[in-house]
Motif scaffolding. Structure first.
Motif, short mmCIF file in Angstrom:
data_model
loop_
_atom_site.label_atom_id
_atom_site.label_comp_id
_atom_site.label_asym_id
_atom_site.label_seq_id
_atom_site.Cartn_x
_atom_site.Cartn_y
_atom_site.Cartn_z
N ARG A 1 25.60 46.09 45.87
CA ARG A 1 26.80 45.50 45.26
C ARG A 1 26.94 44.03 45.65
NH1 ARG A 1 29.16 50.29 47.25
NH2 ARG A 1 30.48 49.13 48.73
N GLU A 2 26.75 43.74 46.93
CA GLU A 2 26.87 42.35 47.40
C GLU A 2 25.76 41.48 46.80
OE1 GLU A 2 26.93 42.43 51.63
OE2 GLU A 2 28.70 43.74 51.72
N GLY A 3 24.56 42.07 46.70
CA GLY A 3 23.44 41.31 46.16
C GLY A 3 23.65 40.95 44.70
N LEU A 4 24.17 41.89 43.95
CA LEU A 4 24.41 41.62 42.53
C LEU A 4 25.44 40.51 42.31
CD1 LEU A 4 24.41 45.24 41.07
CD2 LEU A 4 22.84 43.40 40.44
N THR A 5 26.47 40.48 43.15
CA THR A 5 27.50 39.44 42.98
C THR A 5 26.98 38.05 43.30
OG1 THR A 5 28.32 39.78 45.23
CG2 THR A 5 29.38 41.05 43.48
N SER A 6 25.89 37.98 44.16
CA SER A 6 25.43 36.66 44.61
C SER A 6 24.03 36.29 44.13
CB SER A 6 25.46 36.60 46.14
OG SER A 6 24.65 37.63 46.69
N VAL A 7 23.37 37.20 43.40
CA VAL A 7 22.00 36.94 43.01
C VAL A 7 21.89 35.72 42.09
CG1 VAL A 7 22.06 38.52 41.03
CG2 VAL A 7 19.87 37.99 42.12
N ILE A 8 22.96 35.49 41.27
CA ILE A 8 22.99 34.29 40.41
C ILE A 8 24.41 33.75 40.41
CG2 ILE A 8 21.14 35.01 38.84
CD1 ILE A 8 23.32 35.88 36.84
N GLU A 9 24.59 32.53 39.89
CA GLU A 9 25.93 31.98 39.68
C GLU A 9 26.44 32.49 38.34
OE1 GLU A 9 27.89 30.23 41.58
OE2 GLU A 9 26.46 30.09 43.25
N TRP A 10 27.15 33.60 38.39
CA TRP A 10 27.59 34.26 37.16
C TRP A 10 28.43 33.33 36.26
CZ3 TRP A 10 25.89 38.90 35.49
CH2 TRP A 10 25.20 39.70 36.41
N ASN A 11 29.26 32.49 36.90
CA ASN A 11 30.12 31.59 36.12
C ASN A 11 29.31 30.64 35.24
OD1 ASN A 11 32.33 32.77 37.31
ND2 ASN A 11 32.63 31.16 38.82
N ASP A 12 28.12 30.27 35.73
CA ASP A 12 27.28 29.33 34.96
C ASP A 12 26.79 29.94 33.66
OD1 ASP A 12 27.64 27.58 37.02
OD2 ASP A 12 25.64 27.85 37.90
N TYR A 13 26.80 31.28 33.60
CA TYR A 13 26.30 31.97 32.40
C TYR A 13 27.43 32.58 31.56
CZ TYR A 13 21.86 31.34 34.75
OH TYR A 13 20.75 30.77 35.36
N GLY A 14 28.67 32.18 31.87
CA GLY A 14 29.81 32.64 31.07
C GLY A 14 30.34 33.99 31.47
N TYR A 15 30.17 34.37 32.73
CA TYR A 15 30.66 35.66 33.23
C TYR A 15 31.62 35.45 34.39
CZ TYR A 15 27.08 38.19 30.54
OH TYR A 15 26.30 38.71 29.54
N GLN A 16 32.51 36.44 34.56
CA GLN A 16 33.40 36.47 35.71
C GLN A 16 33.28 37.84 36.37
OE1 GLN A 16 37.55 36.29 34.76
NE2 GLN A 16 38.23 36.38 36.88
N VAL A 17 32.93 37.86 37.64
CA VAL A 17 32.85 39.13 38.37
C VAL A 17 34.27 39.58 38.68
CG1 VAL A 17 32.02 40.31 40.43
CG2 VAL A 17 30.62 38.52 39.36
N VAL A 18 34.70 40.69 38.06
CA VAL A 18 36.09 41.14 38.23
C VAL A 18 36.22 42.23 39.28
CG1 VAL A 18 36.82 40.48 35.92
CG2 VAL A 18 35.84 42.75 36.28
N GLY A 19 35.07 42.81 39.76
CA GLY A 19 35.20 43.83 40.79
C GLY A 19 33.92 44.60 41.03
N GLU B 1 15.94 38.33 39.52
CA GLU B 1 16.73 37.27 38.89
C GLU B 1 16.15 36.87 37.53
OE1 GLU B 1 17.98 32.61 39.75
OE2 GLU B 1 17.29 33.89 41.41
N GLU B 2 14.80 36.77 37.46
CA GLU B 2 14.16 36.32 36.23
C GLU B 2 14.31 37.36 35.11
OE1 GLU B 2 10.16 35.27 36.97
OE2 GLU B 2 10.67 33.58 38.29
N GLU B 3 14.47 38.62 35.51
CA GLU B 3 14.68 39.69 34.52
C GLU B 3 16.16 39.78 34.11
OE1 GLU B 3 13.61 44.46 33.95
OE2 GLU B 3 13.41 43.49 35.91
N LEU B 4 17.03 39.47 35.08
CA LEU B 4 18.47 39.60 34.86
C LEU B 4 19.01 38.53 33.90
CD1 LEU B 4 21.22 40.86 35.56
CD2 LEU B 4 21.31 39.34 37.55
N ILE B 5 18.58 37.29 34.09
CA ILE B 5 19.17 36.17 33.33
C ILE B 5 18.96 36.32 31.83
CG2 ILE B 5 19.01 33.69 32.89
CD1 ILE B 5 18.61 33.32 35.93
N PRO B 6 17.73 36.61 31.34
CA PRO B 6 17.57 36.79 29.88
C PRO B 6 18.44 37.93 29.35
CG PRO B 6 15.45 36.51 30.93
CD PRO B 6 16.43 36.70 32.03
N LEU B 7 18.60 38.99 30.17
CA LEU B 7 19.39 40.14 29.74
C LEU B 7 20.86 39.76 29.54
CD1 LEU B 7 19.87 43.14 29.19
CD2 LEU B 7 20.08 43.48 31.67
#
Length: 496
Positions: A16-34, A111-117
């Motif tokens: 859970r912690e890794g997923l929240t920090s693996v990328i800068e979600w805000n840079d890709y138009g996402y907000q981690v809500v929980g 990370e490289e698999e997550l970003i295109p998704l």
């Protein structure tokens, strides 16, 4: 571009912690809500947070990821699910595909698999949101058109009304002199309190269901404060009705729309507030107005203008006719005034045109005309007279102001005459001394008030200028032969 909400559901804290920090979600138009530590908590957070994208571990103690997704979909949540698993097992992938999962990622997430998704998911969400928005807008427009056709009496097949059979409906409308943007109006009216609102041309119709009159009027008053910068009016039919009869009520509202000009000072014009009794202008209305102007009697002038306002409201004339008639009436007043007062300023056509253009309601127009006539009154010396018409002017004054504290000295001062000379002149021309003539006028007025208006004796005494009731009583008996009360009783018997 809208920000997408993302939720992580996994029983391993490090994941859970890794997923929240693996990328800068805000840079890709996402907000981690929980995040959630199991399927049960994950389902609760889906219900409360309403995420757009959910990353969920496929195998967790208790409620599994598969079961959580099934339950969420059964409850109607449309978020995109991405399966997380440490097991490279095709059967899990098949289950996730059957459930409509977006993708299947092995842990640890690369990370490289997550970003295109997530870039792909964002485009998909945006496309679907746009489509849903267009569908909703179309459905809203279609529904609005159905209501418009129905309220105007044009819709023949009203089977769709069955869903609205229960309840009592009331309908109102809001109109403006200068039409603002529809979105501006909707922003000023608390549409949450409405059952439905429908625009027909530039008129907004407000539909209420099972709502009492007092609550509706409170909404109007609240909205009026917000729309203070715009000249508007709410038209309101107070009686409740069934859904089928609403087109009839709309036609009645249209009549109230046409009365907007005559009732321009009324914020909420309901069918129960119309002037219903007949009102007629007296034949000598213009003469009376002229007298008020000549003697600068503003109170009387106000009364005469109140009369003409009620006259136009009661007759329900259209604004064009009202304006035309008031122009002619004003011209007649000035024609009559100018005969005896040649130096007064008569308004030009340009001045009259400006008054009309600046007046958006009957009340504004009457107020402007009254102000114009009041200015004219200051140019007129009402008590000026010549040797030939002095007594006629005095008689006219007494007939009009009999209730005031009058005597020969007051009259002589007003008309700039010697008191003794005026008294002799008055007696010679009328056959009565002034004080007797005044008493005769007052007694005639007193008889009228006792008989025609059925007033009490003390009320009549005050109305004809006697502050002392006993003095009035003696005067009346002297001139009429019986007491005021006896005079009133005899008349009642004669007309019983």
């Amino acid at each position: 571009m809208s920000v997408l909400k993302v939720l992580f559901v996994d029983d391993e804290p490090l994941i859970r912690e890794g997923l929240t920090s693996v990328i800068e979600w805000n840079d890709y138009g996402y907000q981690v809500v929980g995040t959630a530590e199991n399927g049960k908590v994950g389902l609760e957070k889906i219900r409360t947070l309403r995420p757009d994208v959910v990353f969920v571990d496929i195998r967790m103690p208790g409620l599994s990821g598969i079961d959580m997704v099934k339950q969420a979909k059964q409850e109607g949540y449309s978020c995109k699910f991405v399966v997380l698993s440490g097991y490279s097992n095709f059967s899990y992938a098949q289950q996730s595909i059957r459930l409509g999962m977006e993708s299947y990622l092995l842990k640890p997430v690369d990370e490289e698999e997550l970003i295109p998704l997530i870039q792909h998911l964002q485009k998909k969400c945006m496309s679907e949101n746009l489509l849903h928005s267009q569908i909703n807008e179309y459905e809203t427009m279609t529904e609005m058109e159905e209501w418009k056709e129905f309220l105007q009496g044009r819709k023949k097949n009203n089977s769709w009304l069955k869903q609205y059979q229960d309840g009592t409906f009331r309908i109102a409308s809001v109109t403006f002199i200068d039409q603002p943007e529809k979105s501006w109006v909707e922003g000023k009216i608390d549409t949450d309190q409405l059952y439905k609102y429908v625009w027909i041309d530039q008129v907004m119709y407000l539909l209420f269901k099972d709502c009492d009159v007092a609550s509706i009027k409170r909404l109007f008053l609240s909205s009026s404060r917000l729309m203070a910068t715009k000249h508007h009016q709410f038209q309101f039919m107070e009686e409740g009705t069934t859904i089928e009869k609403l087109p009839v009520i709309v036609n009645q509202l249209k009549q109230l729309h046409r009365l907007h000009f005559s009732y321009g000072n009324t914020t909420i014009l309901s069918n129960k507030e119309l002037v219903s009794e007949n009102h007629y202008l007296a034949e000598d209305w213009i003469e009376e107005v002229c007298r008020s102007i000549e003697f600068e009697d503003d109170n009387k002038l106000d009364c005469y203008f109140d009369e003409i306002e009620k006259y136009y409201q009661a007759n329900q004339y259209q604004s064009r006719r009202i304006v035309t008639e008031l122009i002619e009436i004003t011209k007649d007043i000035y024609t009559k005034l100018s005969k005896a007062n040649t130096d007064i300023h008569i308004p030009s056509n340009e001045e009259m045109a400006k008054i009309i253009c600046d007046s958006q309601t009957l009340q504004e127009l009457l107020s402007s005309l009254k102000n114009l006539l009041s200015q004219t009154a200051s140019e007129i010396i009402g008590f000026a007279c010549n040797a030939e018409n002095t007594i006629e002017k005095i008689i006219e004054f007494v007939e009009k102001f009999y209730y005031k504290d009058l005597n020969l000295k007051v009259i002589a001062d007003l008309f700039n005459y010697n008191r003794s000379y005026l008294g002799k002149k008055f007696k010679k021309q009328t056959g009565n001394y002034f004080h007797r003539y005044l008493d005769i006028v007052r007694m005639e007025k007193a008889k009228y008030f006792l008989v025609e208006e059925d007033l009490k004796v003390y009320e009549v005494s005050e109305k004809v200028g006697y502050s002392n009731n006993d003095y009035f009583y003696k005067k009346f008996k002297k001139y009429v032969g019986v007491s005021p009360k006896e005079f009133q009783k005899r008349h009642r018997k004669q007309h019983a």
